[in-house]
Design an enzyme around this catalytic site. Sequence first.
Site, PDB file in Angstrom:
ATOM      1  N   ASP A  13       0.863  -1.178   0.000  1.00 39.09           N
ATOM      2  CA  ASP A  13       0.000   0.000   0.000  1.00 39.09           C
ATOM      3  C   ASP A  13       0.910   1.241   0.000  1.00 39.09           C
ATOM      4  O   ASP A  13       2.099   1.142   0.334  1.00 39.09           O
ATOM      5  CB  ASP A  13      -0.860  -0.062   1.272  1.00 39.09           C
ATOM      6  CG  ASP A  13      -1.605   1.221   1.529  1.00 39.09           C
ATOM      7  OD1 ASP A  13      -2.247   1.719   0.584  1.00 39.09           O
ATOM      8  OD2 ASP A  13      -1.557   1.723   2.673  1.00 39.09           O
ATOM      9  N   ASP A  15      -0.379   5.094   0.779  1.00 37.80           N
ATOM     10  CA  ASP A  15      -0.759   6.076   1.808  1.00 37.80           C
ATOM     11  C   ASP A  15      -0.680   5.470   3.201  1.00 37.80           C
ATOM     12  O   ASP A  15      -1.338   4.466   3.480  1.00 37.80           O
ATOM     13  CB  ASP A  15      -2.213   6.532   1.588  1.00 37.80           C
ATOM     14  CG  ASP A  15      -2.300   7.811   0.793  1.00 37.80           C
ATOM     15  OD1 ASP A  15      -1.318   8.585   0.795  1.00 37.80           O
ATOM     16  OD2 ASP A  15      -3.353   8.039   0.171  1.00 37.80           O
ATOM     17  N   ASP A 216      -2.005  -0.551   5.868  1.00 38.45           N
ATOM     18  CA  ASP A 216      -2.432   0.061   7.140  1.00 38.45           C
ATOM     19  C   ASP A 216      -3.942   0.309   7.235  1.00 38.45           C
ATOM     20  O   ASP A 216      -4.395   0.843   8.234  1.00 38.45           O
ATOM     21  CB  ASP A 216      -1.725   1.410   7.345  1.00 38.45           C
ATOM     22  CG  ASP A 216      -2.305   2.490   6.456  1.00 38.45           C
ATOM     23  OD1 ASP A 216      -2.582   2.193   5.280  1.00 38.45           O
ATOM     24  OD2 ASP A 216      -2.510   3.609   6.942  1.00 38.45           O
TER      25      ASP A 216
HETATM   26 MG    MG Z   1      -3.091   3.154   3.424  1.00 36.61          MG
END
Ligand code: MG
Length: 254
Positions: A13, A15, A216
């Site tokens: 991922d 961001d 996340d």
């Molecule tokens: Mg993220």
Amino acid sequence: MKAESPKPLVFADIDGTVLSEENSYHATKPMMEQILDRGATIIFCSSKTRSEIEFDRKELGVSDPFVSENGGAIFIPKDYFPFSFPFSKETPEYFIVELGTPYSEVRRKLIGVTSAIGIEILGFGDMTANDVAEETGLPLDLAGLAKEREYDEPFKLLNGDHGLMAKALETADLTLTSGSKCFHALGNTNKGKAVTILKTLFARRFDEMRTYGVGDGGNDLSMLDVVDTPLLVRRKLGGRNAYLVIWRNLLSMI
Ligand code: MG
């Protein structure tokens, strides 16, 4: 990495995982360089658009395939795999495997569903690049790239119930997911579906491989579910630098 070791494939991922909360990859860039030096492949799987991920790949020196907009599409550089495979469309640069629903259709359905149940949202399609910059903390030029959407609409829930909205979107064949910064509506796809397709392609190229996933957000769970080694950044527990701990862990494994 030993010559006989399985090929490490890192699905990452962006961001909140590669990028800090301030949108900087100052701290992760050296670790990503080491990961690449050890012969690993880094496949970005992000809610970001094709244009944004192209910018990040250039900055980070990554040239492997990538997944845009939460599994909307897989972009495979044309000279990447030494065999043919099914794809939906092509550009001079990529073979594109589309899994999502076109953005205009997602927007139309999203507006229809939310107005029918009285929920107020503010999507990227309702915002100027200036608004997106303000909302996300992105610089204005990158906020412009974030608006070049093809499959997924990020939005803020202004009022209304998240659970009720998820159910209503389902009836319109849309999926609701959450990233590091926003909620997202998209067609019947997710990062895990895209990763599964890529794993199948990579398995034709490498006899042995080991897959890692780093993320996340709620939108990363489907991806973490289909890799050998899932690594979840737990910022609530580990604080703002929790993402760095995860990259150090990953480095120790590759
Ligand atoms: Mg993220």
